[in-house]
Design a protein around this motif. Structure first.
Motif, short mmCIF file in Angstrom:
data_model
loop_
_atom_site.label_atom_id
_atom_site.label_comp_id
_atom_site.label_asym_id
_atom_site.label_seq_id
_atom_site.Cartn_x
_atom_site.Cartn_y
_atom_site.Cartn_z
N LEU A 99 -11.13 -20.24 45.34
CA LEU A 99 -9.72 -20.28 45.71
C LEU A 99 -9.41 -21.60 46.43
O LEU A 99 -10.31 -22.29 46.86
CB LEU A 99 -9.36 -19.07 46.59
N PRO A 100 -8.16 -22.00 46.59
CA PRO A 100 -7.00 -21.40 45.93
C PRO A 100 -6.87 -21.90 44.50
O PRO A 100 -7.27 -23.02 44.19
CB PRO A 100 -5.84 -21.87 46.80
N ASN A 101 -6.32 -21.07 43.65
CA ASN A 101 -6.24 -21.41 42.24
C ASN A 101 -4.83 -21.76 41.76
O ASN A 101 -4.68 -22.30 40.68
CB ASN A 101 -6.75 -20.23 41.39
N GLY A 102 -3.84 -21.40 42.53
CA GLY A 102 -2.49 -21.73 42.10
C GLY A 102 -1.61 -20.52 41.87
O GLY A 102 -0.51 -20.64 41.33
N GLY A 103 -2.06 -19.34 42.25
CA GLY A 103 -1.25 -18.15 42.10
C GLY A 103 -0.88 -17.56 43.44
O GLY A 103 0.19 -17.85 43.99
N CYS A 104 -1.78 -16.75 44.00
CA CYS A 104 -1.53 -16.17 45.31
C CYS A 104 -2.87 -15.80 45.95
O CYS A 104 -3.91 -15.78 45.27
CB CYS A 104 -0.65 -14.93 45.19
N LEU A 105 -2.82 -15.50 47.23
CA LEU A 105 -4.00 -15.05 47.96
C LEU A 105 -3.66 -13.77 48.71
O LEU A 105 -2.55 -13.62 49.24
CB LEU A 105 -4.45 -16.11 48.98
N LEU A 106 -4.63 -12.87 48.78
CA LEU A 106 -4.55 -11.73 49.67
C LEU A 106 -5.51 -11.98 50.82
O LEU A 106 -6.66 -12.38 50.59
CB LEU A 106 -4.94 -10.44 48.95
N VAL A 107 -5.04 -11.75 52.05
CA VAL A 107 -5.91 -12.00 53.20
C VAL A 107 -5.95 -10.78 54.10
O VAL A 107 -4.95 -10.07 54.26
CB VAL A 107 -5.47 -13.25 54.00
N ARG A 108 -7.12 -10.54 54.64
CA ARG A 108 -7.32 -9.49 55.63
C ARG A 108 -6.99 -10.08 57.00
O ARG A 108 -7.57 -11.11 57.39
CB ARG A 108 -8.77 -9.03 55.58
N GLY A 109 -6.08 -9.47 57.74
CA GLY A 109 -5.68 -10.01 59.03
C GLY A 109 -6.83 -10.22 59.98
O GLY A 109 -6.86 -11.20 60.74
N ALA A 110 -7.84 -9.34 59.94
CA ALA A 110 -8.98 -9.45 60.85
C ALA A 110 -9.79 -10.72 60.64
O ALA A 110 -10.52 -11.14 61.54
CB ALA A 110 -9.88 -8.22 60.70
N ALA A 111 -9.68 -11.33 59.45
CA ALA A 111 -10.43 -12.56 59.16
C ALA A 111 -9.82 -13.78 59.83
O ALA A 111 -10.41 -14.87 59.80
CB ALA A 111 -10.52 -12.78 57.65
N PHE A 112 -8.64 -13.61 60.45
CA PHE A 112 -7.94 -14.73 61.07
C PHE A 112 -7.48 -14.34 62.48
O PHE A 112 -6.28 -14.17 62.73
CB PHE A 112 -6.74 -15.15 60.20
N LEU B 201 -0.12 -14.27 50.22
CA LEU B 201 0.33 -15.63 50.43
C LEU B 201 0.58 -16.28 49.07
O LEU B 201 -0.37 -16.45 48.28
CB LEU B 201 -0.72 -16.47 51.17
N PRO B 202 1.81 -16.63 48.72
CA PRO B 202 2.04 -17.36 47.47
C PRO B 202 1.51 -18.78 47.60
O PRO B 202 1.63 -19.42 48.65
CB PRO B 202 3.56 -17.33 47.32
N LEU B 203 0.91 -19.29 46.52
CA LEU B 203 0.37 -20.63 46.51
C LEU B 203 1.29 -21.57 45.74
O LEU B 203 2.02 -21.13 44.85
CB LEU B 203 -1.02 -20.64 45.86
N PRO B 204 1.26 -22.87 46.05
CA PRO B 204 2.05 -23.83 45.27
C PRO B 204 1.67 -23.75 43.80
O PRO B 204 0.49 -23.65 43.45
CB PRO B 204 1.65 -25.18 45.87
N ARG B 205 2.68 -23.78 42.93
CA ARG B 205 2.44 -23.65 41.48
C ARG B 205 1.93 -24.96 40.89
O ARG B 205 2.43 -26.03 41.21
CB ARG B 205 3.72 -23.21 40.78
N ALA B 206 0.96 -24.83 40.02
CA ALA B 206 0.48 -25.99 39.28
C ALA B 206 1.46 -26.34 38.17
O ALA B 206 2.26 -25.51 37.73
CB ALA B 206 -0.90 -25.70 38.69
N ALA B 207 1.40 -27.58 37.69
CA ALA B 207 2.30 -28.05 36.63
C ALA B 207 1.58 -28.02 35.28
O ALA B 207 0.37 -27.78 35.20
CB ALA B 207 2.79 -29.45 36.95
N GLY B 208 2.33 -28.28 34.23
CA GLY B 208 1.76 -28.45 32.90
C GLY B 208 1.16 -27.17 32.33
O GLY B 208 1.53 -26.06 32.70
N VAL B 209 0.20 -27.36 31.41
CA VAL B 209 -0.41 -26.23 30.73
C VAL B 209 -1.16 -25.35 31.73
O VAL B 209 -1.15 -24.12 31.63
CB VAL B 209 -1.38 -26.72 29.63
#
Length: 490
Positions: A401-414, A317-325
């Motif tokens: 998480l989330p930190n601003g990059g991406c997440l890996l998720v196991r389908g069984a957890a949802f 899952l891509p996460l929204p990108r943070a701005a700035g530094v």
């Protein structure tokens, strides 16, 4: 075998007798009759379980904490019936276990006939305004999670509970009951001791079962505290090197038959995720090999609509990108396709983990920004959890998480799939929904990043030894926060 009555006190915010409670009760039923007393109503399935394996089941109003539960159970039993038992055991759900054969502990203490009452562990004397009352002194005492009373003091024991007042707070329960019970009966001439000998630790720790649970296990202690896995980590670092819970987990997992993962799955929905992740160090170094199956990438349009997941698949899952530094350093830490495939292998090695993501970048601004954004987003996250009927305790410390990059998720957890994910507060639901379903969230990094993190920690610890550097760091943090507030207001 001695005739024992085991009064087991349980409390669960959702009215459950969870997996760890059931394991403890079933093991204790082999050494005595169990009187199961629950604060609050039990769910029907838990009630049916309790009635099927316990001698007596009492559901009472959730008042008076453990004092109220023990008092009602003792008074309902009555002195005449209590006198039919050789021993009465007071035990509560804050203990997990037993690890190994609990009968061995009772057999060992049967060899101490001179004792009138005994306990599992002791808490040593200390000064505490919170628990010590007006004098701020807490005396050495048997800890109330496990106390055994023998028949010759039963009349005074019954009288103690007849006179016991219900505490209005947890602090009152400790101050008025736990810290006074031992001294009260010792003053009447009754002799006591504890099963676990920790005299050599008295000068080091006031509460050995929390400070070094693995060491107590090495000494034959059949129980440990659930709280070892979710105590506030700042408190843990004040008394230990921060490894006590992880060492306990590794011991239970590799050297015993105790179903520790069942305990963690029971704790996850009712304890702060941040505290559990910190105590158990849910942080891993990427393996050198990658599996053949690459994670399935879900694009923003798919996530915005919500989607079902296959239980045996891994998704990215891509996460929204943070701005700035901060955004720059998040982009630098974004894993490559190979690293994502390597990270996916961690799911096989750690079946309790449901969500994985790259570790927070080492740039100090990323941690400060994450903490700030969590405080800002937490009310919205809480509201969305309520709408999904997923009550979870949200801590001041942001969960992993989330930190601003991406997440890996196991389908069984949802098993219900992912809800629509669009805004920043939506993406916080990913680790929290996995938590509600009994899955942990963890971070990963490369070996090189891990080495750099160790150096950063050394520098931070060195800075703490000087007041000047600490205040300079605080000043820079405040200055940056004010700058960002001005920029966002434009």
């Amino acid at each position: 075998m001695k005739k024992r009555l085991i009064i087991y006190f349980n409390y669960h915010p959702n009215g459950q007798a969870d997996a760890a409670c059931r394991f403890a009760v079933q093991q204790m039923a082999a050494v005595g009759q169990v009187f199961f007393v629950n604060n609050g109503p039990l769910q029907p399935e838990s009630r049916q379980w309790a009635q099927g394996c316990c001698h007596t089941v009492l559901e009472r109003e959730n008042t008076g904490f453990d004092v109220g539960a023990y008092r009602d159970a003792v008074l309902q039993t009555g002195l005449d019936m209590l006198l039919h038992y050789d021993e009465v055991v007071l035990m509560n759900y804050t203990l997990a276990g037993p690890v190994g054969d609990v009968a061995a502990m009772f057999a060992a203490m049967d060899g101490r006939p001179e004792l009138d009452f005994w306990g599992l562990t002791r808490h040593y004397a200390m000064r505490s305004h919170r628990f010590g009352g007006a004098k701020a002194m807490v005396p050495e005492h048997i800890q109330s999670h496990f106390v055994v009373v023998r028949s010759r003091m039963m009349a005074d024991f019954f009288a103690y509970w007849q006179a016991a007042a219900l505490p209005a707070s947890y602090e009152d329960s400790v101050r008025l009951h736990e810290t006074q019970f031992t001294a009260h009966f010792a003053a009447l001439g009754y002799r006591w001791d504890t099963f676990v000998d920790t005299k050599d630790l008295a000068s080091l720790f006031v509460n050995p079962i929390m400070a070094c649970p693995k060491l107590l296990a090495d000494r034959g202690c059949p129980f440990f505290k659930r709280r070892s896995f979710f105590t506030p980590y700042a408190d843990e670092l004040r008394r230990t090197d921060g490894q006590a819970a992880a060492e306990l987990y590794d011991y239970l997992k590799s050297e015993t038959d105790y179903p520790v993962d069942d305990l963690l799955r029971a704790l996850l929905p009712v304890q702060p995720l941040a505290a559990m992740a910190q105590n158990l160090h849910w942080h891993y170094i990427l393996p050198q090999t990658a599996g053949e199956c690459a994670p399935v990438l879900l694009d923003a349009n798919t996530l915005a609509k919500g989607c079902a997941l296959q239980p045996d698949a891994v998704y990215c899952l891509p996460l929204p990108r943070a701005a700035g530094v901060e955004g720059y350093y998040y982009a630098r830490s974004m894993p490559t396709s190979l690293q994502l495939a390597q990270a996916a292998e961690l799911f096989d090695a750690h079946p309790l983990v449901g969500v994985l993501g790259p570790a927070l970048p080492l740039y100090a601004g990323c941690a400060a920004e994450k903490a700030r954004r969590w405080q800002q987003q937490k009310p919205a996250v809480q509201a969305k959890l309520s709408a999904l009927d997923c009550p979870l305790p949200l801590d001041e410390t942001p969960p992993p998480l989330p930190n601003g990059g991406c997440l890996l998720v196991r389908g069984a957890a949802f098993p219900q799939g992912l809800p629509p994910l669009q805004t920043e507060s939506d993406f916080w639901l990913v680790p929290l929904l996995a938590q509600y379903n009994g899955y942990a969230s963890a971070t990963f990094e490369t070996a090189a990043q891990c080495a750099a993190r160790a150096d950063v920690l050394d520098a931070a610890l060195a800075a703490q030894r000087g007041v000047g550097p600490v205040f300079r760091l605080m000043g820079r943090t405040v200055k940056n926060a004010l700058r960002k507030r001005k920029e966002s207001a434009r």
